[in-house]
Write a protein that holds these residues in place. Structure first.
Motif, mmCIF file in Angstrom:
data_model
loop_
_atom_site.group_PDB
_atom_site.id
_atom_site.type_symbol
_atom_site.label_atom_id
_atom_site.label_comp_id
_atom_site.label_asym_id
_atom_site.label_seq_id
_atom_site.Cartn_x
_atom_site.Cartn_y
_atom_site.Cartn_z
ATOM 1 N N MET A 109 49.160 36.339 50.233
ATOM 2 C CA MET A 109 49.158 36.427 48.506
ATOM 3 C C MET A 109 48.409 34.290 48.039
ATOM 4 N N ALA A 110 47.167 34.710 47.608
ATOM 5 C CA ALA A 110 46.435 33.515 46.794
ATOM 6 C C ALA A 110 47.077 33.735 45.563
ATOM 7 N N LYS A 111 47.531 32.607 45.332
ATOM 8 C CA LYS A 111 47.301 32.091 43.541
ATOM 9 C C LYS A 111 46.111 31.816 42.819
ATOM 10 N N ILE A 112 45.850 32.866 41.772
ATOM 11 C CA ILE A 112 44.709 32.302 41.851
ATOM 12 C C ILE A 112 44.365 32.204 39.927
ATOM 13 N N TYR A 113 43.923 30.833 39.893
ATOM 14 C CA TYR A 113 43.785 30.104 38.997
ATOM 15 C C TYR A 113 42.329 30.793 38.191
ATOM 16 N N LEU A 114 41.939 31.852 36.801
ATOM 17 C CA LEU A 114 40.856 32.398 36.502
ATOM 18 C C LEU A 114 41.073 31.738 35.155
ATOM 19 N N HIS A 115 39.753 31.225 35.492
ATOM 20 C CA HIS A 115 39.108 30.297 33.746
ATOM 21 C C HIS A 115 37.918 31.063 33.509
ATOM 22 N N LEU A 116 38.316 31.396 32.586
ATOM 23 C CA LEU A 116 37.840 31.791 31.152
ATOM 24 C C LEU A 116 37.173 31.723 30.858
ATOM 25 N N GLY A 117 36.795 29.687 30.287
ATOM 26 C CA GLY A 117 35.754 30.086 29.128
ATOM 27 C C GLY A 117 36.761 29.320 28.412
ATOM 28 N N MET A 118 35.327 29.119 27.329
ATOM 29 C CA MET A 118 34.466 30.294 26.680
ATOM 30 C C MET A 118 33.697 29.711 26.597
ATOM 31 N N HIS A 119 32.358 29.916 26.247
ATOM 32 C CA HIS A 119 30.729 29.222 26.250
ATOM 33 C C HIS A 119 31.112 27.768 25.393
ATOM 34 N N LYS A 120 30.864 26.719 25.291
ATOM 35 C CA LYS A 120 30.504 25.126 25.225
ATOM 36 C C LYS A 120 32.352 24.835 25.018
ATOM 37 N N THR A 121 33.018 25.172 25.874
ATOM 38 C CA THR A 121 34.036 24.464 26.286
ATOM 39 C C THR A 121 34.327 23.113 27.035
ATOM 40 N N ALA A 122 32.365 22.502 27.434
ATOM 41 C CA ALA A 122 32.548 22.042 28.645
ATOM 42 C C ALA A 122 32.759 22.879 30.053
ATOM 43 N N SER A 123 33.357 24.011 29.941
ATOM 44 C CA SER A 123 33.201 24.363 31.422
ATOM 45 C C SER A 123 32.564 24.641 32.485
ATOM 46 N N ILE A 133 38.466 45.706 31.775
ATOM 47 C CA ILE A 133 39.970 44.485 31.878
ATOM 48 C C ILE A 133 40.516 45.841 33.661
ATOM 49 N N ARG A 134 40.746 47.092 33.401
ATOM 50 C CA ARG A 134 41.306 47.692 34.649
ATOM 51 C C ARG A 134 40.535 47.262 35.850
ATOM 52 N N GLU A 135 39.450 47.338 35.825
ATOM 53 C CA GLU A 135 38.525 47.215 37.159
ATOM 54 C C GLU A 135 39.026 45.235 37.368
ATOM 55 N N LEU A 136 39.310 44.549 36.592
ATOM 56 C CA LEU A 136 39.439 43.501 36.827
ATOM 57 C C LEU A 136 41.051 42.898 37.091
ATOM 58 N N GLN A 137 41.788 44.207 37.089
ATOM 59 C CA GLN A 137 43.132 44.074 37.314
ATOM 60 C C GLN A 137 43.390 44.486 38.239
ATOM 61 N N HIS A 138 42.449 45.815 39.051
ATOM 62 C CA HIS A 138 42.172 45.934 39.961
ATOM 63 C C HIS A 138 42.116 45.446 41.075
ATOM 64 N N CYS A 139 41.233 44.158 40.860
ATOM 65 C CA CYS A 139 40.440 43.112 41.818
ATOM 66 C C CYS A 139 41.638 42.682 42.294
ATOM 67 N N LEU A 140 42.769 41.739 41.139
ATOM 68 C CA LEU A 140 43.235 40.936 41.801
ATOM 69 C C LEU A 140 44.577 41.181 41.932
ATOM 70 N N GLU A 141 45.050 42.711 41.586
ATOM 71 C CA GLU A 141 45.772 43.019 41.953
ATOM 72 C C GLU A 141 47.021 42.395 44.043
ATOM 73 N N GLY A 142 47.844 42.369 43.919
ATOM 74 C CA GLY A 142 48.439 41.833 45.046
ATOM 75 C C GLY A 142 48.331 39.965 44.375
ATOM 76 N N HIS A 143 47.363 39.386 43.809
ATOM 77 C CA HIS A 143 48.024 37.975 43.920
ATOM 78 C C HIS A 143 48.683 37.328 42.544
ATOM 79 N N GLN A 144 49.307 36.368 42.454
ATOM 80 C CA GLN A 144 49.289 35.590 41.542
ATOM 81 C C GLN A 144 48.886 35.073 40.423
ATOM 82 N N VAL A 145 48.731 35.145 39.182
ATOM 83 C CA VAL A 145 47.402 35.237 38.963
ATOM 84 C C VAL A 145 47.771 34.297 37.165
#
Length: 172
Positions: free
Chosen positions: A1-15, A106-118
């Motif tokens: 199981m990978a640990k995933i950091y999901l960087h969400l931004g937001m726009h105009k914050t040096a992303s 969001i449910r689709e995102l949760q489905h993709c991330l299932e099983g990983h520490q996020v």
């Protein structure tokens, strides 16, 4: 199981600066246990995944377009890294809550991330600084002919200038 950091931004914050650093320093990050995957050729961020999730017609999402991309492009990366850390970055994810169909996405995102520490990483600016930066960017790109007051008024009505609402959404 990978640990995933999901960087969400937001726009105009040096992303873009963060993404460029990670892109240029992939090897250095990898040596320190962090994988910044190259999911689509030629992009410093993970826009293909983000665009599919945030902008694809909901019928395409229901048909499995996001799931197919995740299984073919992201899952193999996560399997290879095992217990290591992975950073996925796309600032457009922050604004997902503005969409009327966000719950299904969001449910689709949760489905993709299932099983990983996020863990989600959200960079924000004060509302006034964000409005200034966003408006200036739109003017520079030629994508708005509105006055600053008109644009801010519309952004407030739409909720897109409500930084606190976005943070509350993602923290829940």
């Amino acid at each position: 199981m990978a640990k995933i950091y999901l960087h969400l931004g937001m726009h105009k914050t040096a992303s873009t600066t963060l993404q460029r650093f990670c892109h240029i320093n992939r090897r250095w990050l990898h040596e320190r246990g962090v994988v910044y995957p190259s999911l689509t050729f030629g992009h410093i961020n993970h826009r293909r995944f983000g665009h599919l999730l945030c902008k694809a017609p909901i019928a395409d999402i229901r048909a499995g377009i996001v799931d197919d991309f995740w299984r073919s492009r992201v899952s193999p990366v996560l399997q290879r890294i095992g217990e290591r850390t992975c950073l996925i970055s796309y600032e457009g994810l922050f604004s997902l809550f503005w969409r009327k169909d966000h719950e299904e996405r969001i449910r689709e995102l949760q489905h993709c991330l299932e099983g990983h520490q996020v863990q989600a990483l959200v960079y924000v600016r004060s509302q006034d600084a964000w409005c200034d930066a966003m408006y200036n960017q739109l003017v520079k790109n030629g994508t708005t002919a509105k006055t600053y007051s008109e644009w801010v008024g519309e952004a407030l009505r739409r909720g897109s200038a409500d930084v606190a609402q976005g943070v509350r959404f993602w923290s829940s």
